[in-house]
Every structure is written in C-alpha cells, then in structure tokens.
Design an enzyme around this catalytic site. Sequence first.
Site, PDB file in Angstrom:
ATOM      1  N   LYS A 165      54.346  66.086  29.709  1.00  0.00           N
ATOM      2  CA  LYS A 165      53.589  66.967  28.808  1.00  0.00           C
ATOM      3  C   LYS A 165      54.347  68.235  28.388  1.00  0.00           C
ATOM      4  CE  LYS A 165      49.341  64.624  29.664  1.00  0.00           C
ATOM      5  NZ  LYS A 165      48.697  64.047  30.818  1.00  0.00           N
ATOM      6  N   TYR A 192      44.544  60.412  38.100  1.00  0.00           N
ATOM      7  CA  TYR A 192      45.196  59.549  37.110  1.00  0.00           C
ATOM      8  C   TYR A 192      46.688  59.830  37.104  1.00  0.00           C
ATOM      9  CZ  TYR A 192      46.415  57.682  32.459  1.00  0.00           C
ATOM     10  OH  TYR A 192      46.990  57.008  31.405  1.00  0.00           O
ATOM     11  N   ASP A 235      52.040  64.857  41.376  1.00  0.00           N
ATOM     12  CA  ASP A 235      52.054  64.510  39.962  1.00  0.00           C
ATOM     13  C   ASP A 235      51.656  65.763  39.193  1.00  0.00           C
ATOM     14  OD1 ASP A 235      51.650  63.709  37.381  1.00  0.00           O
ATOM     15  OD2 ASP A 235      50.495  61.910  37.886  1.00  0.00           O
TER      16      ASP A 235
END
Length: 425
Positions: A265, A142, A237
């Site tokens: 994050k 994702y 990522d």
Amino acid sequence: MRTNQQEFDRAQQVLVGGVNSAVRAFRAVGGTPRFIDRAEGAYLWDVEGTRYIDYLGSWGPMIVGHSHPAVVERVRASAARGLSYGAPNVMETELAERISTLFSHVERLRFTSSGTEAAMSALRLARGATGRTKILKFEGCYHGTADSLLVKAGSGALAFGQPSSAGVPEDLARHTLIAQFNDLASVQALFAAHPGQIACVMVEPAAGNMNLILPEPGFLEGLRTVCSSDGALLIFDEVMTGFRVALGGMQQVSGVTPDLTAFGKVIGGGMPVGAIGGPASVMDMMAPLGPVYQAGTLSGNPIAMAAGLATLELISAPGFYETVSARLARLVAGLREAAQAEGVTFSAQSLGTMAGMYMMATPPRSYAQVMTQDVERFKRFYHRMLEAGVYFPPSPVEAFFFSSVHGDEEIDFTLDCARKAFKGL
Ligand SMILES: *Cc1c(COP(=O)(O)O)cnc(C)c1O
C-alpha cells in the site's frame, strides 16, 4: 454522459461482477458502485461528475492525497525513462534503504507487486527457514488471497482451519491454525497442541480488515514471547498499518519487534507494490542466495519505486503524523458527538491516519464482537453519506483512511453530512 448504473451494467458483461476486486461491487452495502473518472487531493469524481470526499484512499495507499504534484512529477520523470526493465534499477535500493532505516529489524528486503505476494512469500520463507509446515493466523485478519491465508475459523476457536473460499484444498487449509485476536490463551493452546510444528504466527498488529481493531496491552508482547520460546517466526503484516499508524508502523507504536514484516500500500504511493523485510539471517534463505524460491516480472518496477520514494519523502517531513492524526481525531470525535446528539448507538476511534466506526456502543476487540454491530443501520448511514458526497469504504467491516490533504473544510463538511445522516437513523 453515461450514468454509474449504465457503466455498471456494461462492466458486468465483461468483468466478473463488474469489478476486479470483489468488495468494489458494493455487495456489503447494496446499491450501485461509483465508477471513478478522476481523483485529486481529498476528492473523487464519478462518471456522472459527482464529487465525493474520499475516505477510501484506494484502501490505504493515498496518504498524501490523490495526484500529489511531487508524486506525479516523480512518476512522470520515471515513466519517460522506461516503464519496466526486468533488470535492477537504483530506485529499488533507495526505497529499500529508506524502509530499512525506519524498521530496525529490516536488514534486507524483497519487493513484490502486491501485498498478497508479500504475505504469500513471507509464509513460504517462514516455512523454508524453520522446516515446519503449520502456520497460525487470526480469525478476521486478512493477508491477501494466497490459499493458505484464505482460511478463518469455523466454529470453535481451536479447530483446524476451514477454507473460507472454494478452491482451497482442505489438505492445505488444515495446516492453517486459527486463533482469536486479542486472546493470547487461544494462541498458547495451539502451541501447546502443536509444539515445534508451527512455522510462523502471522498477524495484522492492528487489525484493519475486520474494521479497525486495536491490540490490547500485552497481546503483541505475548505473541513475541510465545514465538521466541517455540522457535516460530513472528510475522507482522503491516501492508495496511505500515506508514499509516506511524512512520515506523505498529512496531514503532507497540515497541514489539517481529521477525519478518510484510509491507504494501503506502510504500507504492498508489502503484502496485509489496515487500517482505527482515534480518539477513532469514531473508538470505530466499533465492538467489537460498533455497526458498521467489520472483516477479514487475517486482521493483521503476514506476512503483518512484511513486513510493516520493510518498515516503513527503511523509517523512517532521510533524507529518502529529498533524494528520490530530485532524483525524477531530473528525472521529465529531462523528461520535453527532451520533450521540441523535441517540444513535455508535462508536469510532482512530490510530494515526486510519480509523474505524462501528454501529455498536464501544469499539470491538475481536471478530466475533465486530460481527454483532447493526449492519442495516450502517448501510443506511453509508448511503446517506454517499448521497451527500462523502465516500467511505463500502463495508461495515473495513477501516477508513485519511490523508494530509483532508483539512478543516473537508472535516466540517463531513460532520455536517453526518449530523443529518444520523437523524432518524
Ligand atoms: C491489502 C492487504 C493485503 C493485500 O495486499 P494487496 O496489495 O491487495 O494484494 C494484505 N494484508 C493486509 C493487512 C492488507 O490490508
């Protein structure tokens, strides 16, 4: 006092599904989402006043726990000086300097307001820099909700991507090639079929969005080799793994260096943030220096930078990762023992400060394998733990997150709950 159910009913009248991010609606586990009233340290409290040990950590960012005094103080001081300027501030430079010191290939950064934007912009940059159109990603990885990345495999590993969301044009999805995580041959086959056409390979270097799946030895090294020999860019990522598995992310753990890295994050300490980093030769293709356009009204806003800087200072303390990782490893081993004592088919593993648990005998190595676990059993376990006051991410295909304020007391309480929850599961 209103109950979680009353708040959920009310929310559904004005918010789609009652939530602002689909997985919060608890569809994967059933039942009523908890409406959170406040969070402090390792704990969440819902609107009914029930307390939970939090293993969600806002899906990753809360690595020093909620409302850490040093982070809150920095944010408070920054807020008093203005919430957003839309003009440069020095904290952007400071945070970029820190990240650049920790990630060897990162000479330049660009901050965004989310991981989605970071991945999306990295993709555009890769296409702009290489002049190529196709991209390669992995089933089950994702990278946020950009159209080109909301694509996973249909049947057949080598098929052109099928959109996994309505609204993604097939004309766009067909440029997204899908390979299998931990299967280098599936990558090599796609490069052989499309030589010189693939702009980039984007990968979660340890997958955290199909539960936690670790790269097998040689997988990331193999991606590096394939990309270098074809002239494609390798994009890690690390929105989830960066500053989670180690201070220097998966690139530190694996020793493999990508061309570009997406962050998010933890670097925002709980405020909205993302970033793209890489060598000047590629990054300077971006506006205002180059032809690849990228911008954002709130990008690099002082509040997010302040929270990120305070968080990075805390996690840079000597021994931080060793201590937190060791505690999490004890929790994970305890969960395995608790399941074994009750004869429940279960496995669990951790990497740094993130972990995965699986209702299957051994940790999965691919999306296909993780999908074979006993989902109904996970749902029962999930709700027993929640009822007992332990909040895990509400899905069998999500990793869970630990923090520096989860101590022996929280671990022991969690294991007590787990021993009961595994009984007759
Ligand atoms: C969370 C996540 C994203 C998206 O970040 P947002 O801030 O939610 O947009 C992208 N990639 C990975 C690996 C993630 O875990």
